[in-house]
Scaffold this motif. Structure first.
Motif, mmCIF file in Angstrom:
data_model
loop_
_atom_site.group_PDB
_atom_site.id
_atom_site.type_symbol
_atom_site.label_atom_id
_atom_site.label_comp_id
_atom_site.label_asym_id
_atom_site.label_seq_id
_atom_site.Cartn_x
_atom_site.Cartn_y
_atom_site.Cartn_z
ATOM 1 N N SER A 1 -36.452 -25.715 0.315
ATOM 2 C CA SER A 1 -36.763 -27.133 0.449
ATOM 3 C C SER A 1 -35.716 -27.971 -0.264
ATOM 4 O O SER A 1 -35.479 -29.112 0.128
ATOM 5 C CB SER A 1 -38.178 -27.450 -0.021
ATOM 6 N N SER A 2 -35.032 -27.394 -1.267
ATOM 7 C CA SER A 2 -33.954 -28.157 -1.894
ATOM 8 C C SER A 2 -32.747 -28.219 -0.969
ATOM 9 O O SER A 2 -31.896 -29.085 -1.071
ATOM 10 C CB SER A 2 -33.552 -27.540 -3.228
ATOM 11 N N MET A 3 -32.682 -27.270 -0.036
ATOM 12 C CA MET A 3 -31.627 -27.315 0.976
ATOM 13 C C MET A 3 -32.031 -28.226 2.128
ATOM 14 O O MET A 3 -31.275 -28.412 3.069
ATOM 15 C CB MET A 3 -31.366 -25.912 1.522
ATOM 16 N N GLY A 4 -33.208 -28.776 2.063
ATOM 17 C CA GLY A 4 -33.690 -29.623 3.145
ATOM 18 C C GLY A 4 -34.715 -28.877 3.970
ATOM 19 O O GLY A 4 -34.360 -28.009 4.769
ATOM 20 N N SER A 5 -35.988 -29.177 3.732
ATOM 21 C CA SER A 5 -37.030 -28.408 4.403
ATOM 22 C C SER A 5 -37.169 -28.799 5.869
ATOM 23 O O SER A 5 -37.779 -28.089 6.653
ATOM 24 C CB SER A 5 -38.360 -28.595 3.676
ATOM 25 N N ASN A 6 -36.567 -29.939 6.266
ATOM 26 C CA ASN A 6 -36.656 -30.348 7.671
ATOM 27 C C ASN A 6 -35.485 -29.817 8.483
ATOM 28 O O ASN A 6 -35.367 -30.089 9.661
ATOM 29 C CB ASN A 6 -36.627 -31.879 7.785
ATOM 30 N N MET A 7 -34.605 -29.101 7.799
ATOM 31 C CA MET A 7 -33.348 -28.740 8.449
ATOM 32 C C MET A 7 -33.560 -27.771 9.614
ATOM 33 O O MET A 7 -34.334 -26.835 9.531
ATOM 34 C CB MET A 7 -32.398 -28.122 7.439
ATOM 35 N N ILE A 8 -32.857 -28.076 10.688
ATOM 36 C CA ILE A 8 -32.866 -27.198 11.858
ATOM 37 C C ILE A 8 -31.435 -26.737 12.062
ATOM 38 O O ILE A 8 -30.504 -27.544 12.048
ATOM 39 C CB ILE A 8 -33.366 -27.955 13.111
ATOM 40 N N THR A 9 -31.262 -25.431 12.196
ATOM 41 C CA THR A 9 -29.918 -24.905 12.379
ATOM 42 C C THR A 9 -29.792 -24.344 13.793
ATOM 43 O O THR A 9 -30.667 -23.619 14.247
ATOM 44 C CB THR A 9 -29.654 -23.760 11.372
ATOM 45 N N ILE A 10 -28.726 -24.748 14.481
ATOM 46 C CA ILE A 10 -28.500 -24.221 15.829
ATOM 47 C C ILE A 10 -27.242 -23.367 15.778
ATOM 48 O O ILE A 10 -26.190 -23.814 15.297
ATOM 49 C CB ILE A 10 -28.347 -25.362 16.851
ATOM 50 N N MET A 11 -27.375 -22.135 16.225
ATOM 51 C CA MET A 11 -26.233 -21.234 16.209
ATOM 52 C C MET A 11 -25.966 -20.732 17.616
ATOM 53 O O MET A 11 -26.881 -20.637 18.423
ATOM 54 C CB MET A 11 -26.531 -20.035 15.309
ATOM 55 N N PRO A 12 -24.717 -20.440 17.894
ATOM 56 C CA PRO A 12 -24.434 -19.836 19.206
ATOM 57 C C PRO A 12 -25.032 -18.438 19.232
ATOM 58 O O PRO A 12 -25.151 -17.780 18.191
ATOM 59 C CB PRO A 12 -22.916 -19.783 19.280
ATOM 60 N N TYR A 13 -25.413 -18.026 20.404
ATOM 61 C CA TYR A 13 -26.020 -16.706 20.505
ATOM 62 C C TYR A 13 -25.711 -16.196 21.892
ATOM 63 O O TYR A 13 -25.831 -16.903 22.878
ATOM 64 C CB TYR A 13 -27.531 -16.826 20.309
ATOM 65 N N ASN A 14 -25.295 -14.995 21.978
ATOM 66 C CA ASN A 14 -25.024 -14.459 23.301
ATOM 67 C C ASN A 14 -25.380 -12.995 23.310
ATOM 68 O O ASN A 14 -24.773 -12.184 22.620
ATOM 69 C CB ASN A 14 -23.544 -14.634 23.664
ATOM 70 N N ASN A 15 -26.425 -12.725 24.063
ATOM 71 C CA ASN A 15 -26.882 -11.338 24.094
ATOM 72 C C ASN A 15 -26.117 -10.542 25.151
ATOM 73 O O ASN A 15 -26.239 -9.342 25.217
ATOM 74 C CB ASN A 15 -28.378 -11.287 24.368
ATOM 75 N N MET A 16 -25.361 -11.279 25.985
ATOM 76 C CA MET A 16 -24.650 -10.584 27.061
ATOM 77 C C MET A 16 -23.420 -9.893 26.488
ATOM 78 O O MET A 16 -22.603 -10.531 25.825
ATOM 79 C CB MET A 16 -24.189 -11.601 28.125
ATOM 80 N N PRO A 17 -23.290 -8.617 26.744
ATOM 81 C CA PRO A 17 -22.093 -7.934 26.242
ATOM 82 C C PRO A 17 -20.850 -8.468 26.944
ATOM 83 O O PRO A 17 -20.914 -8.917 28.079
ATOM 84 C CB PRO A 17 -22.324 -6.477 26.601
ATOM 85 N N MET A 18 -19.760 -8.393 26.242
ATOM 86 C CA MET A 18 -18.475 -8.740 26.824
ATOM 87 C C MET A 18 -18.125 -7.659 27.827
ATOM 88 O O MET A 18 -18.677 -6.567 27.794
ATOM 89 C CB MET A 18 -17.395 -8.750 25.727
ATOM 90 N N PRO A 19 -17.182 -7.939 28.700
ATOM 91 C CA PRO A 19 -16.704 -6.856 29.568
ATOM 92 C C PRO A 19 -16.274 -5.686 28.687
ATOM 93 O O PRO A 19 -15.556 -5.888 27.710
ATOM 94 C CB PRO A 19 -15.506 -7.479 30.307
ATOM 95 N N GLY A 20 -16.750 -4.509 29.002
ATOM 96 C CA GLY A 20 -16.450 -3.357 28.151
ATOM 97 C C GLY A 20 -17.597 -3.053 27.217
ATOM 98 O O GLY A 20 -17.582 -2.049 26.519
ATOM 99 N N GLY A 21 -18.600 -3.900 27.235
ATOM 100 C CA GLY A 21 -19.827 -3.572 26.507
ATOM 101 C C GLY A 21 -19.882 -4.053 25.084
ATOM 102 O O GLY A 21 -20.894 -3.896 24.413
ATOM 103 N N VAL A 22 -18.813 -4.701 24.590
ATOM 104 C CA VAL A 22 -18.845 -5.137 23.195
ATOM 105 C C VAL A 22 -19.663 -6.416 23.083
ATOM 106 O O VAL A 22 -19.481 -7.340 23.867
ATOM 107 C CB VAL A 22 -17.413 -5.380 22.674
ATOM 108 N N ARG A 23 -20.571 -6.454 22.141
ATOM 109 C CA ARG A 23 -21.303 -7.696 21.926
ATOM 110 C C ARG A 23 -20.762 -8.371 20.681
ATOM 111 O O ARG A 23 -20.406 -7.722 19.710
ATOM 112 C CB ARG A 23 -22.797 -7.380 21.781
ATOM 113 N N LEU A 24 -20.721 -9.695 20.743
ATOM 114 C CA LEU A 24 -20.047 -10.409 19.673
ATOM 115 C C LEU A 24 -21.028 -11.040 18.690
ATOM 116 O O LEU A 24 -22.131 -11.402 19.047
ATOM 117 C CB LEU A 24 -19.161 -11.502 20.268
ATOM 118 N N GLY A 25 -20.569 -11.201 17.478
ATOM 119 C CA GLY A 25 -21.356 -11.882 16.463
ATOM 120 C C GLY A 25 -21.387 -13.369 16.713
ATOM 121 O O GLY A 25 -20.567 -13.906 17.474
ATOM 122 N N ALA A 26 -22.299 -14.042 16.069
ATOM 123 C CA ALA A 26 -22.531 -15.466 16.308
ATOM 124 C C ALA A 26 -21.278 -16.319 16.131
ATOM 125 O O ALA A 26 -21.031 -17.249 16.897
ATOM 126 C CB ALA A 26 -23.614 -15.966 15.367
#
Lengths: 408, 248
Positions: free
Chosen positions: A54-79
């Protein structure tokens, strides 16, 4: 026999052997004290995690990129490698979502901050001026950067206390000075108020904040952003705001019905739950261990009560011969066991509270003594007394007075 | 005078392994109020079995036992305990006082098992019983601060406190020297003659029997002899006749 007499008889019997009564109690005392202390430490750490968030802001909403689809070759990437969020997303959210009060894109880079002969490894956050409000940061000295400075990608920055301490001599005024982040020079226009460490030991003052446009263009050379930070108008509407953000982003990213989100929206509440669950598990484990010691204390009572019944066989025979019924004897021994466990429980509660206070005073660990922990451990120990006192008492009550009187 | 105690054709059998041991083989007698009865017999005569039955600690296999008009046969365990509490005062060979407990609290014990007797009344009655055995000044002493004779007197006070119809003594002088035994017997005689207490005294010592008004002799589970003592010796005089050198 009246309850008061029963109580008196049991009390007198215990008084006749004070040391043994105390030693029997000791198991219960330690058990109850341990349960209360462990629960208060657990509760305290949970509370401190919540305070951090709550000291960091209890109303805070964080949006991060997310991709569950593997890259060509099957590698999945971090956010951080997934590039799905753009400044356009930020604008769309700002325009369309009514339940947010502030929004800021976020990009970050880590590297060495250099000033003269000194350097310091830190991270550079590229954000909008609204970011300070979202994260509940404030400026101690100097001023925040402006939207104009963002538009022109100016090389200005705000620095945290740790960065100042490591790059400047004591008493030196950092405002207006130029530091380099990598090869890029930034002018310090403000110093953040110190926040100290959070519960996880992170130094919240080890930070440099700069306009996102400057960081994106001059350091990262990218057009994508890594995060979007937003603040819901109130904590209560943060879930509603989350849903709206998801809808806006899905529309903006032209995701079809049924397609997975290419981003991830998290509220502080989610984070609190995740973080608290670890601490809850630790608390449960510690409490379980303490609970075991309570059970062992109970077995101690049972053991001593058995010995006591054997040792006091003649006394039991005498009591029966002068008119005690089997159930009088049963109740006497049961009352003795309950008295031991309840007295032990009371002492344990006092000891547990003292130990919790000592822990927070001496080790500076946050502790919170909850009524429920006291009530639970007290009920458990009273129950322990009844449970472990019952069988020895039953044995005493079943004695044959003739045999008992002759017992040597 | 009415019968305090009446037994008729009392039998008691024990099963020891596959054998049946007959401890009592049909004993009948009755005791009137105010009598001082000694029950004598050698080991194995059925004396202890008789004591247990008279004390309502055990029940006969067959035959009737009336105590103060109540047929003990028909009672369950709890009722027996109640009967012991109200009608019988036990005095044991080994005193059986609670250790680390004051004389007064020891005497109070039977009243603890009588609901309806309050704290104050209990204390008063216990004090009164201690006065009867001339130990009122030692009320706060614990058993290990008292001599054997004094401990037995506390035990007698404990037997008196519930105002029983009968005092049942089991070898009550067995652990005491002659002088102290006579002191105890003198106390017993006093309680019997002056307070009219009915006493049943189980012993195997013939000189103890000579202080009583009647002697029942058991042998092999049968009543061998039931004699009324016409020449009751005074324990007080016997005490006075003891050589002074015995005094220590």
């Amino acid at each position: 026999m009246s309850f008061i007499n029963l109580f008196r008889i049991a009390l007198k019997a215990l008084k006749r052997n004070k040391l043994r009564a105390f030693l029997t109690m000791l198991g219960i005392i330690i058990g109850v004290a341990a349960v209360i202390t462990m629960m208060s430490i657990g509760e305290g750490s949970k509370q401190s995690i919540q305070n951090t968030f709550s000291s960091m802001g209890s109303n805070m909403i964080t949006i991060m990129p997310y991709n569950n689809m593997p890259m060509p070759g099957g590698v999945r990437l971090g956010a951080s490698s997934v590039q799905t969020l753009t400044l356009d997303d930020v604008d769309k959210i700002r325009e369309q979502v009514k339940d947010i009060s502030a929004i800021s894109p976020g990009v970050s880079s880590s590297g060495q901050a250099i000033k003269g002969s000194k350097n310091w490894p830190t991270s550079l956050q590229g954000v909008s001026p609204e970011y300070l409000g979202i994260r509940k940061l404030s400026i101690q000295e100097g001023s925040n950067f402006t939207d104009e400075q963002i538009r022109s990608s100016q090389k200005v920055c705000l620095v945290g206390k740790t960065v100042v301490d490591n790059l400047f001599n004591e008493g030196e005024n950092p405002i207006g000075q130029i530091i380099r982040f990598g090869k890029i020079p930034f002018e310090i226009i403000g110093v953040l108020s110190p926040k100290g460490q959070n519960t996880f030991g992170q130094d919240q003052d080890d930070i440099i904040i700069a306009p996102y446009s400057s960081v994106m263009k001059r350091i990262l050379a990218t057009t994508y952003i890594q995060n979007i930070y937003a603040s819901a108008t109130t904590e209560a509407v943060s879930d509603k705001a989350t849903d709206e953000i998801i809808a806006v982003l899905r529309a903006n990213h032209r995701l079809r019905e049924g397609a997975e989100n290419d981003f991830d929206v998290r509220t502080q509440a989610d984070l609190i739950n995740t973080m608290s669950s670890t601490s809850s598990m630790m608390t449960s484990l510690l409490t379980a261990v303490a609970g075991i010691s309570l059970v062992i204390g109970g077995i101690g009572i049972m053991n001593i009560m058995y010995v006591s019944v054997t040792e006091r066989t003649r006394e039991i025979g005498l009591r029966m011969s002068i008119g005690a019924r089997g159930k009088d004897i049963l109740w006497q021994f049961l009352t003795e066991a309950i008295l031991i466990s309840i007295t032990g429980g009371l002492i344990g509660v006092v000891l547990g509270i003292s130990a919790s206070l000592a822990v927070s005073y001496l080790l500076h660990w946050p502790t919170i003594i909850s009524e429920s922990s006291i009530i639970i451990s007290f009920i458990v120990c009273a129950f322990t007394g009844v449970f472990f006192g019952y069988y020895p008492a039953l044995k005493a009550a079943a004695l044959d007075p003739i045999e008992a009187l002759r017992y040597e | 005078m009415s019968d305090i105690l009446k037994i008729h054709d009392l039998r008691r059998e024990f099963k020891v392994g596959s054998q049946i041991v007959k401890a009592l083989k049909g004993v009948s007698f009755s005791v009137e109020s105010g009598e001082f009865l000694t029950i004598m017999g050698s080991s194995g005569s059925g004396k202890s079995t008789m004591l247990n039955i008279l004390g309502c600690l055990d029940k006969a296999t067959s035959g009737d036992y009336f105590l103060d008009g109540v047929n003990v046969r028909s009672l369950d365990k709890d009722a027996l305990a109640q009967l012991r509490n109200r009608k019988i005062g036990f005095v044991f060979q080994a005193y059986n006082l609670l250790p680390r407990t004051s004389a007064l609290e020891n005497v109070e014990l039977p009243l603890m098992y009588q609901s309806g007797v309050g704290h104050r009344e209990r204390r008063e009655r216990a004090m009164h019983a201690l006065e009867l055995v001339k130990l009122a000044d030692r009320f706060d002493h614990t058993p290990n601060q008292l001599s054997g004779g004094q401990q037995q007197r506390v035990a007698i006070a404990r037997a008196l406190v519930n105002e029983p119809v009968m005092i049942l003594a089991d070898e009550a002088t067995g652990n005491l020297d002659t002088r102290t035994s006579y002191e105890i017997m003198s106390l017993m005689q006093e309680l019997n003659q002056e307070k009219g207490k009915t006493i049943v005294f189980v012993t195997h010592e013939p000189d103890i029997a000579s202080f009583s008004s009647r002697t029942v002799m058991l042998r092999d589970g049968l009543l061998q002899r039931d004699t009324r003592n016409t020449d009751i010796k005074s324990a007080k005089e016997a005490l006075a006749a003891l050589p002074v050198t015995d005094d220590y």
